[in-house]
Write an enzyme that holds these catalytic residues in place. Structure first.
Site, PDB file in Angstrom:
ATOM      1  N   CYS A   3       0.952  -0.927   0.042  1.00 27.14           N
ATOM      2  CA  CYS A   3      -0.029  -0.003  -0.017  1.00 27.14           C
ATOM      3  C   CYS A   3       0.827   1.309  -0.123  1.00 27.14           C
ATOM      4  O   CYS A   3       1.888   1.551   0.965  1.00 27.14           O
ATOM      5  CB  CYS A   3      -0.825   0.118   1.227  1.00 27.14           C
ATOM      6  SG  CYS A   3      -1.925   1.381   1.379  1.00 27.14           S
ATOM      7  N   CYS A  11      -1.315   7.043   5.807  1.00 28.02           N
ATOM      8  CA  CYS A  11      -2.460   6.275   6.186  1.00 28.02           C
ATOM      9  C   CYS A  11      -2.096   5.113   6.925  1.00 28.02           C
ATOM     10  O   CYS A  11      -1.281   4.256   6.570  1.00 28.02           O
ATOM     11  CB  CYS A  11      -3.521   6.037   5.005  1.00 28.02           C
ATOM     12  SG  CYS A  11      -4.849   4.981   5.738  1.00 28.02           S
ATOM     13  N   CYS A  14      -4.844   0.681   8.289  1.00 28.84           N
ATOM     14  CA  CYS A  14      -4.739  -0.868   8.303  1.00 28.84           C
ATOM     15  C   CYS A  14      -3.443  -1.270   9.208  1.00 28.84           C
ATOM     16  O   CYS A  14      -2.318  -1.341   8.675  1.00 28.84           O
ATOM     17  CB  CYS A  14      -4.539  -1.452   7.006  1.00 28.84           C
ATOM     18  SG  CYS A  14      -5.927  -1.281   5.974  1.00 28.84           S
ATOM     19  N   PHE A 241     -31.874  -8.496  16.345  1.00 30.99           N
ATOM     20  CA  PHE A 241     -30.975  -7.406  15.542  1.00 30.99           C
ATOM     21  C   PHE A 241     -30.685  -8.007  14.064  1.00 30.99           C
ATOM     22  O   PHE A 241     -29.448  -8.006  13.463  1.00 30.99           O
ATOM     23  CB  PHE A 241     -29.394  -7.407  16.291  1.00 30.99           C
ATOM     24  CG  PHE A 241     -29.449  -7.389  17.819  1.00 30.99           C
ATOM     25  CD1 PHE A 241     -29.743  -5.966  18.345  1.00 30.99           C
ATOM     26  CD2 PHE A 241     -29.772  -8.160  18.675  1.00 30.99           C
ATOM     27  CE1 PHE A 241     -29.715  -5.814  19.589  1.00 30.99           C
ATOM     28  CE2 PHE A 241     -29.250  -8.327  20.139  1.00 30.99           C
ATOM     29  CZ  PHE A 241     -29.441  -6.745  20.656  1.00 30.99           C
ATOM     30  N   ASN A 307     -27.272 -11.213  16.543  1.00 35.34           N
ATOM     31  CA  ASN A 307     -26.224 -10.599  15.671  1.00 35.34           C
ATOM     32  C   ASN A 307     -26.105  -8.766  16.271  1.00 35.34           C
ATOM     33  O   ASN A 307     -26.483  -8.117  15.594  1.00 35.34           O
ATOM     34  CB  ASN A 307     -26.363 -10.495  14.405  1.00 35.34           C
ATOM     35  CG  ASN A 307     -25.118  -9.767  13.510  1.00 35.34           C
ATOM     36  OD1 ASN A 307     -24.220  -9.915  14.110  1.00 35.34           O
ATOM     37  ND2 ASN A 307     -25.390  -9.347  12.412  1.00 35.34           N
ATOM     38  N   CYS A 334     -19.225  -9.154  16.221  1.00 41.46           N
ATOM     39  CA  CYS A 334     -18.064  -8.501  15.441  1.00 41.46           C
ATOM     40  C   CYS A 334     -17.146  -8.198  16.819  1.00 41.46           C
ATOM     41  O   CYS A 334     -16.204  -7.531  16.195  1.00 41.46           O
ATOM     42  CB  CYS A 334     -18.671  -7.377  14.871  1.00 41.46           C
ATOM     43  SG  CYS A 334     -19.690  -6.098  15.871  1.00 41.46           S
TER      44      CYS A 334
END
Length: 377
Positions: A3, A11, A14, A241, A307, A334
Site C-alpha cells: 500500500c 494512512c 490498516c 438484531f 447478531n 463482531c
C-alpha cells in the site's frame, strides 16, 4: 499487500498491513482460542479467510480540498488531507465511481466542509457497491440544506454520466463533531433500495441500513449459520438484531418459522421486500427493540439467532435469554471481547462450535460465529 499510502506514512488505518496475511489469520485464531478456552468449546473450526485486497463493498470518504479539486479520503494524524481513491482495499470499480463523484462535486459546485474554519457544506461521501449487478448507492453528508437544491438540480446530469447509480440520498449532519452521519436522510432517487445478492438470497439496503463490508465473507458467514441450523431439530427461530434479514432469510425454509426483530423500520422494510421476492409466507419481521421484545415474551423459540452491535447483548438481554431457555443459540459477534462477556452471563449454555470469519483483513477486528446448546435447568 503493498500500500503506497501506508509505506509513505500517509494512512495507518490498516494497522496490521506489515504482517503477512497468513500470520494475521494465525494470530487472530490464537487470540480467539485463548478467549474461548474458559468455556471449553467442543470445536473451534479453522478460520475463514478473506481476499487480502479488493474486498470492501463500502467506502466512507472525508471530503476536503475545493469544489474544483475535491479530495476524497481521510484527514490523517498529521492533519493532512489524503486522497485515498487508489486504496487497495477497494475493488477496481471504485476508482471510476470516485471519479464520477468528484466530477459531480465540481459540476454542482459543492463546497467541501472545512473543520478548521467551520465553513462549507459537504462533509462525507458514502458509497455502497453491488458487485453482482455493478450498481451503486451514493450518500452525500451535508452540514445543512444549503446545497440541497443544487444537488437536486444537478442529479440528472450525474445519472446520465453514471447510469449504474441506483440510489442517491443526502444526509444532514449539522454538528461540528467527529460524527459520520445525522438522523435526517433525504432520498433523491425514485429507487430507495440498493439490491445485493448473497448465496442466491436477494437482500436490499436503504441508505441508513447496516450491511457487512465484505460480501464474499458475509455470504460464507450466512451459509455457515444455515448449515449449522439444518443439523438441529427445530421448527421455529427468532433472529434478534436481524438488520435487513441476512441471517433470517438464509435460515428460512418450509420447515422453519422465522421471526426477525430489528429496531430500524427501514431495515425491516428491506427484509420484508426480500421475503416477498423469495415467496416466503410463514415469516414475521417487526421493527422493535430486540431487548424489549425478548423481555415480554413467554413462548421461547427453539433456535435463537443474535447478531448484536459491538457492545454485545448485555446483562439484561442475556438474563431474558436465560429465562426464555431456547434450546439452541447461534451468536454472531463482531467483537470477541463482548462475546466473552456475554458467554459468562449465558451460564445455562455450552459452547459447541466457534468459527472466525475474517471480515476485516489487516486489522485486529474479526467476526465470530458460535453455536451454543442449552444444558442446564
Amino acid at each position: 499487500m503493498q500500500c503506497e499510502y501506508y509505506s509513505a506514512g500517509l494512512c495507518q488505518s490498516c494497522s496490521q498491513i506489515d504482517v503477512t496475511y497468513p500470520e494475521q489469520l494465525s494470530r487472530k485464531q490464537q487470540n480467539l482460542t485463548s478467549l474461548l478456552a474458559p468455556f471449553s468449546p467442543t470445536n473451534i473450526i479453522s478460520p475463514l479467510a478473506s481476499l487480502p485486497q479488493g474486498f470492501r463493498n463500502k467506502a466512507k470518504m472525508v471530503v476536503q480540498g475545493t469544489s474544483e479539486h475535491p479530495i476524497l479520503g481521510i484527514i490523517n494524524h498529521q492533519k493532512q488531507a489524503v486522497d485515498l481513491v487508489n486504496c487497495p482495499l477497494y475493488p477496481t470499480a471504485f476508482k471510476a465511481a470516485f471519479e464520477q463523484v468528484k466530477a459531480f462535486i465540481s459540476f454542482a459546485k459543492l463546497e467541501p466542509y472545512s473543520i478548521e474554519t467551520r465553513r462549507g457544506e459537504l462533509k462525507f461521501v458514502l458509497l455502497t457497491y453491488n458487485p453482482t449487478e455493478q450498481t451503486w448507492l451514493l450518500r452525500l453528508v451535508l452540514r445543512s440544506k444549503n446545497h440541497l437544491d443544487k444537488i437536486r438540480k444537478c442529479l440528472p446530469w450525474l445519472q446520465m454520466q453514471w447510469p449504474e447509480l441506483q440510489v442517491c440520498s443526502v444526509n444532514l449532519q449539522p454538528e461540528h463533531k467527529a460524527i459520520l452521519e445525522g438522523e435526517t436522510e433525504i432520498i433523491l432517487t425514485a429507487e430507495t433500495m440498493l439490491s445485493q445478492q448473497l448465496n442466491h438470497v436477494p437482500l436490499y439496503i436503504q441508505p441508513q441500513s447496516f450491511f457487512q463490508t465484505n460480501n464474499t465473507v458475509a455470504a460464507k458467514l450466512y451459509q455457515t449459520a444455515k448449515d449449522w441450523s439444518e443439523s438441529l431439530e427445530v421448527s421455529n427461530c427468532w433472529d434478534l438484531f436481524c438488520g435487513v434479514g441476512g441471517f433470517a432469510l438464509h435460515l428460512a425454509s418450509r420447515d422453519l418459522k422465522v421471526t426477525g426483530i430489528e429496531i430500524s423500520a427501514s431495515a425491516i422494510d428491506c427484509a420484508t421486500r426480500s421475503a416477498s421476492e423469495m415467496g416466503i409466507s410463514d415469516f414475521t419481521f417487526q421493527a422493535l427493540d430486540s431487548t424489549a421484545f425478548a423481555m415480554v415474551q413467554n413462548q421461547p423459540p427453539e433456535l435463537l439467532v443474535v447478531n448484536p452491535p459491538r457492545r454485545g447483548l448485555g446483562q439484561q438481554l442475556c438474563g431474558s435469554i436465560n429465562q426464555l431457555q431456547p434450546a439452541w443459540l447461534i451468536y454472531s459477534s463482531c467483537n470477541p471481547a463482548t462475546l466473552v462477556a456475554d458467554l459468562r452471563l449465558l451460564e445455562q449454555y455450552q459452547l459447541e462450535k466457534a468459527q472466525l470469519f475474517d471480515m476485516f483483513p489487516h486489522s485486529h477486528h474479526s467476526e465470530v460465529l458460535t453455536l451454543l446448546k442449552r444444558t442446564a435447568g
